[in-house]
Design a protein around this motif. Sequence first.
Motif, PDB file in Angstrom:
ATOM      1  N   MET A   1       0.824  -1.196   0.000  1.00 21.54           N
ATOM      2  CA  MET A   1       0.000   0.000   0.000  1.00 21.54           C
ATOM      3  C   MET A   1       0.870   1.263   0.000  1.00 21.54           C
ATOM      4  O   MET A   1       0.531   2.226  -0.650  1.00 21.54           O
ATOM      5  N   LYS A   2       1.962   1.263   0.752  1.00 20.00           N
ATOM      6  CA  LYS A   2       2.835   2.427   0.841  1.00 20.00           C
ATOM      7  C   LYS A   2       3.491   2.727  -0.506  1.00 20.00           C
ATOM      8  O   LYS A   2       3.818   3.863  -0.788  1.00 20.00           O
ATOM      9  N   ARG A   3       3.667   1.733  -1.330  1.00 13.19           N
ATOM     10  CA  ARG A   3       4.259   1.938  -2.650  1.00 13.19           C
ATOM     11  C   ARG A   3       3.253   2.533  -3.622  1.00 13.19           C
ATOM     12  O   ARG A   3       3.633   3.231  -4.551  1.00 13.19           O
ATOM     13  N   ILE A   4       2.011   2.271  -3.436  1.00 15.09           N
ATOM     14  CA  ILE A   4       0.967   2.726  -4.362  1.00 15.09           C
ATOM     15  C   ILE A   4       0.634   4.205  -4.156  1.00 15.09           C
ATOM     16  O   ILE A   4       0.343   4.917  -5.109  1.00 15.09           O
ATOM     17  N   ILE A   5       0.689   4.686  -2.938  1.00 14.96           N
ATOM     18  CA  ILE A   5       0.301   6.073  -2.634  1.00 14.96           C
ATOM     19  C   ILE A   5       1.133   7.084  -3.435  1.00 14.96           C
ATOM     20  O   ILE A   5       0.553   7.972  -4.067  1.00 14.96           O
ATOM     21  N   PRO A   6       2.456   6.999  -3.483  1.00 17.21           N
ATOM     22  CA  PRO A   6       3.213   7.960  -4.305  1.00 17.21           C
ATOM     23  C   PRO A   6       2.865   7.857  -5.792  1.00 17.21           C
ATOM     24  O   PRO A   6       2.807   8.869  -6.492  1.00 17.21           O
ATOM     25  N   LEU A   7       2.611   6.651  -6.264  1.00 14.67           N
ATOM     26  CA  LEU A   7       2.237   6.463  -7.660  1.00 14.67           C
ATOM     27  C   LEU A   7       0.891   7.113  -7.960  1.00 14.67           C
ATOM     28  O   LEU A   7       0.733   7.805  -8.973  1.00 14.67           O
ATOM     29  N   VAL A   8      -0.074   6.933  -7.070  1.00 19.55           N
ATOM     30  CA  VAL A   8      -1.390   7.555  -7.244  1.00 19.55           C
ATOM     31  C   VAL A   8      -1.267   9.076  -7.216  1.00 19.55           C
ATOM     32  O   VAL A   8      -1.875   9.776  -8.036  1.00 19.55           O
ATOM     33  N   ILE A   9      -0.478   9.607  -6.298  1.00 16.82           N
ATOM     34  CA  ILE A   9      -0.276  11.056  -6.222  1.00 16.82           C
ATOM     35  C   ILE A   9       0.374  11.575  -7.504  1.00 16.82           C
ATOM     36  O   ILE A   9      -0.030  12.609  -8.042  1.00 16.82           O
ATOM     37  N   ALA A  10       1.350  10.864  -8.012  1.00 10.38           N
ATOM     38  CA  ALA A  10       2.015  11.278  -9.259  1.00 10.38           C
ATOM     39  C   ALA A  10       1.044  11.254 -10.426  1.00 10.38           C
ATOM     40  O   ALA A  10       1.005  12.189 -11.240  1.00 10.38           O
ATOM     41  N   ILE A  11       0.226  10.214 -10.536  1.00  8.99           N
ATOM     42  CA  ILE A  11      -0.752  10.110 -11.630  1.00  8.99           C
ATOM     43  C   ILE A  11      -1.788  11.218 -11.526  1.00  8.99           C
ATOM     44  O   ILE A  11      -2.141  11.852 -12.533  1.00  8.99           O
ATOM     45  N   LEU A  12      -2.271  11.487 -10.317  1.00  6.46           N
ATOM     46  CA  LEU A  12      -3.247  12.567 -10.133  1.00  6.46           C
ATOM     47  C   LEU A  12      -2.641  13.935 -10.472  1.00  6.46           C
ATOM     48  O   LEU A  12      -3.306  14.797 -11.059  1.00  6.46           O
ATOM     49  N   SER A  13      -1.385  14.149 -10.118  1.00  5.59           N
ATOM     50  CA  SER A  13      -0.713  15.417 -10.434  1.00  5.59           C
ATOM     51  C   SER A  13      -0.575  15.606 -11.932  1.00  5.59           C
ATOM     52  O   SER A  13      -0.866  16.686 -12.465  1.00  5.59           O
ATOM     53  N   VAL A  14      -0.146  14.558 -12.630  1.00  4.78           N
ATOM     54  CA  VAL A  14      -0.020  14.635 -14.091  1.00  4.78           C
ATOM     55  C   VAL A  14      -1.385  14.869 -14.723  1.00  4.78           C
ATOM     56  O   VAL A  14      -1.528  15.706 -15.626  1.00  4.78           O
ATOM     57  N   ALA A  15      -2.414  14.169 -14.247  1.00  2.46           N
ATOM     58  CA  ALA A  15      -3.767  14.348 -14.789  1.00  2.46           C
ATOM     59  C   ALA A  15      -4.259  15.781 -14.568  1.00  2.46           C
ATOM     60  O   ALA A  15      -4.873  16.379 -15.458  1.00  2.46           O
ATOM     61  N   PHE A  16      -3.968  16.341 -13.397  1.00  2.00           N
ATOM     62  CA  PHE A  16      -4.371  17.719 -13.110  1.00  2.00           C
ATOM     63  C   PHE A  16      -3.722  18.697 -14.084  1.00  2.00           C
ATOM     64  O   PHE A  16      -4.393  19.559 -14.661  1.00  2.00           O
ATOM     65  N   PHE A  17      -2.411  18.564 -14.297  1.00  2.00           N
ATOM     66  CA  PHE A  17      -1.711  19.493 -15.178  1.00  2.00           C
ATOM     67  C   PHE A  17      -2.100  19.302 -16.641  1.00  2.00           C
ATOM     68  O   PHE A  17      -2.216  20.268 -17.384  1.00  2.00           O
ATOM     69  N   VAL A  18      -2.338  18.086 -17.058  1.00  2.00           N
ATOM     70  CA  VAL A  18      -2.821  17.849 -18.427  1.00  2.00           C
ATOM     71  C   VAL A  18      -4.203  18.479 -18.594  1.00  2.00           C
ATOM     72  O   VAL A  18      -4.487  19.123 -19.615  1.00  2.00           O
ATOM     73  N   GLY A  19      -5.060  18.317 -17.601  1.00  2.00           N
ATOM     74  CA  GLY A  19      -6.385  18.943 -17.655  1.00  2.00           C
ATOM     75  C   GLY A  19      -6.302  20.461 -17.729  1.00  2.00           C
ATOM     76  O   GLY A  19      -7.034  21.106 -18.476  1.00  2.00           O
ATOM     77  N   LEU A  20      -5.398  21.044 -16.959  1.00  2.00           N
ATOM     78  CA  LEU A  20      -5.193  22.494 -16.979  1.00  2.00           C
ATOM     79  C   LEU A  20      -4.702  22.970 -18.345  1.00  2.00           C
ATOM     80  O   LEU A  20      -5.182  23.974 -18.877  1.00  2.00           O
ATOM     81  N   ILE A  21      -3.783  22.229 -18.928  1.00  2.00           N
ATOM     82  CA  ILE A  21      -3.274  22.572 -20.264  1.00  2.00           C
ATOM     83  C   ILE A  21      -4.387  22.477 -21.302  1.00  2.00           C
ATOM     84  O   ILE A  21      -4.551  23.373 -22.137  1.00  2.00           O
ATOM     85  N   LEU A  22      -5.169  21.404 -21.259  1.00  2.00           N
ATOM     86  CA  LEU A  22      -6.273  21.236 -22.215  1.00  2.00           C
ATOM     87  C   LEU A  22      -7.324  22.338 -22.055  1.00  2.00           C
ATOM     88  O   LEU A  22      -7.852  22.851 -23.049  1.00  2.00           O
ATOM     89  N   LYS A  23      -7.607  22.721 -20.810  1.00  2.00           N
ATOM     90  CA  LYS A  23      -8.566  23.812 -20.561  1.00  2.00           C
ATOM     91  C   LYS A  23      -8.073  25.114 -21.187  1.00  2.00           C
ATOM     92  O   LYS A  23      -8.827  25.829 -21.850  1.00  2.00           O
TER      93      LYS A  23
END
Length: 191
Positions: free
Chosen positions: A1-23
Amino acid sequence: MKRIIPLVIAILSVAFFVGLILKNEQHLKQSDSIYIRLAPVDPRSLIQGDYMALNYDLGFWGLPEQNNQTDIPLNDTVIKNKSSVIAYVALDAHRRVVKTSFDPRLLEMYPSTSHRIVLKNPDNRLDRLYPASNSFLFAEGLAECYEAAQYAEFKVDQQGNAILASLRGGDLNTLGCENHKKWWSGEKARS
């Protein structure tokens, strides 16, 4: 579980910035262009590279009151302690700003050639209001070309949110500064 949390945070961060760029890309494609006259200053920052500090000639004016036809006072109390203010601009046939007011009746006076715009308010002063950006960064070595800029092109949506799209010449022509120098190799472009 501890290994997944940083990966999820990284994926959410990338998704946020891609969404901001597309907007912002959608904003640039679907918004109206308006042109605001510049009064540029061109300092050089050793940390940031070349940039131009932008000042805008917004042409503020008051609208006559309906009953006694006197002007609504234009003073700094209208904008006091607000981080951003909504203004209304009247445009000429080339979509250049000719008048700016805080009174929404400007939209009624110029229904086909007016627009709402959000202005940033850093100092609670009328002469310091600006839309979206008060500086323009460019590649080193292009300062001479950008000195010819007389207008800033903003893409403005229906809510008045603006994005600085480009700097333009006196006839609203594209400056084409990127073609004047190949900044990545230091060579001048051949005409």
